[in-house]
Design a protein around this motif. Structure first.
Motif, short mmCIF file in Angstrom:
data_model
loop_
_atom_site.label_atom_id
_atom_site.label_comp_id
_atom_site.label_asym_id
_atom_site.label_seq_id
_atom_site.Cartn_x
_atom_site.Cartn_y
_atom_site.Cartn_z
N PRO A 32 0.83 -1.20 0.00
CA PRO A 32 0.00 0.00 0.00
C PRO A 32 0.87 1.25 0.00
CG PRO A 32 -0.74 -1.56 1.67
CD PRO A 32 0.58 -2.05 1.17
N PRO A 33 0.40 2.33 -0.61
CA PRO A 33 1.20 3.56 -0.65
C PRO A 33 1.48 4.10 0.74
CG PRO A 33 -1.06 3.96 -1.38
CD PRO A 33 -0.90 2.49 -1.27
N GLU A 34 2.69 4.65 0.93
CA GLU A 34 3.06 5.20 2.22
C GLU A 34 2.25 6.46 2.50
OE1 GLU A 34 7.19 5.81 2.81
OE2 GLU A 34 7.77 3.83 2.08
N GLY A 35 1.95 6.65 3.79
CA GLY A 35 1.26 7.87 4.19
C GLY A 35 -0.21 7.91 3.83
N ARG A 36 -0.78 6.78 3.42
CA ARG A 36 -2.19 6.78 3.05
C ARG A 36 -3.06 7.04 4.28
NH1 ARG A 36 -0.98 1.71 4.26
NH2 ARG A 36 -2.58 0.19 4.90
N LYS A 37 -4.15 7.75 4.09
CA LYS A 37 -5.07 8.03 5.18
C LYS A 37 -6.36 7.26 4.94
CE LYS A 37 -3.27 12.66 6.20
NZ LYS A 37 -3.59 14.11 6.34
N LEU A 38 -6.65 6.38 5.88
CA LEU A 38 -7.84 5.55 5.75
C LEU A 38 -9.06 6.27 6.31
CD1 LEU A 38 -6.31 2.15 6.89
CD2 LEU A 38 -6.78 2.90 4.56
N ARG A 39 -10.18 6.13 5.61
CA ARG A 39 -11.43 6.75 6.05
C ARG A 39 -12.36 5.68 6.59
NH1 ARG A 39 -12.51 9.25 0.30
NH2 ARG A 39 -11.30 7.37 -0.18
N ASP A 40 -13.10 6.01 7.65
CA ASP A 40 -14.02 5.07 8.26
C ASP A 40 -15.29 4.92 7.43
OD1 ASP A 40 -12.47 4.41 10.47
OD2 ASP A 40 -13.22 6.11 11.64
#
Length: 199
Positions: A32-40
């Motif tokens: 997975p790409p670094e620094g990705r922000k996951l959304r709920d």
């Protein structure tokens, strides 16, 4: 097995949902790409009873949607600010298939599932005790249909398939039913439920 006994096994299985899953589980070479922000996000897994047999409701997404057009999915979506995940699942089910929130009896949750599109999805399994006539939201849902719960609780009905995605071979679970090709995150969540109930 009667619907009541199956429901008891599901409730018991949900008491220990297990570890989180992801779209990457069958693709260990993908990073997975670094620094990705996951959304709920949250989805509802609605169960209904027909002649003492349990069925599961699923949706076929509109072909006009920008993301995942025509795919099979549970009703659900991203959590809005200030609401709980369960409220998000119930709200989305009401918006997408016309399910009144007060008719859903939440039984428990399956493990969170991370998608390649950057969401952490929590599936809420619910029993719909009252008679219910689905009303698909035309802009998002092309069809609401029922699948026998026995079909998606049978591990032998699941297969691992693959296709090219962004230049790489991506593998995923499938559990087809009639004309409906159930795959990806939805099939993975169902596989977890099948494995939990089978143990």
């Amino acid at each position: 097995m009667t619907g009541s006994k199956t429901l008891d096994k599901i409730v018991a299985a949900l008491e220990n949902p297990g570890a989180a899953t992801s779209d990457f589980d069958l693709n260990p070479d993908y990073t997975p790409p670094e620094g990705r922000k996951l959304r709920d996000a949250a989805v509802l897994v609605p169960l209904i009873r027909q002649a003492d047999r349990l069925q599961m409701l699923l949706t076929k997404r509109s072909s006009a949607l920008k993301h995942h057009p025509g795919q099979i999915a549970f009703p659900g979506g991203k959590r809005e600010e200030g609401e709980s995940l369960s409220d998000a699942a119930l709200r989305e089910a009401e918006e997408e298939i016309g399910l009144p929130r007060n008719t859903s009896r939440l039984l428990g949750t399956l493990p969170c599932h991370e998608t390649v599109t950057g969401f952490t999805v929590t599936p809420f399994v619910a029993m719909i005790d009252d008679p219910f006539e689905p009303k698909p939201e035309a802009g998002e849902v092309a069809e609401v249909f029922a699948v026998p719960l026995s079909h998606v609780l049978e591990p032998a009905n699941f297969k691992v398939e693959g296709r090219r995605w962004r230049g790489q071979r991506r593998h995923y679970y499938t559990v087809p039913y009639g004309p409906y090709y159930i795959w990806g995150a939805t099939a993975c969540m169902l596989r977890v439920l099948a494995d939990r109930v089978a143990t």
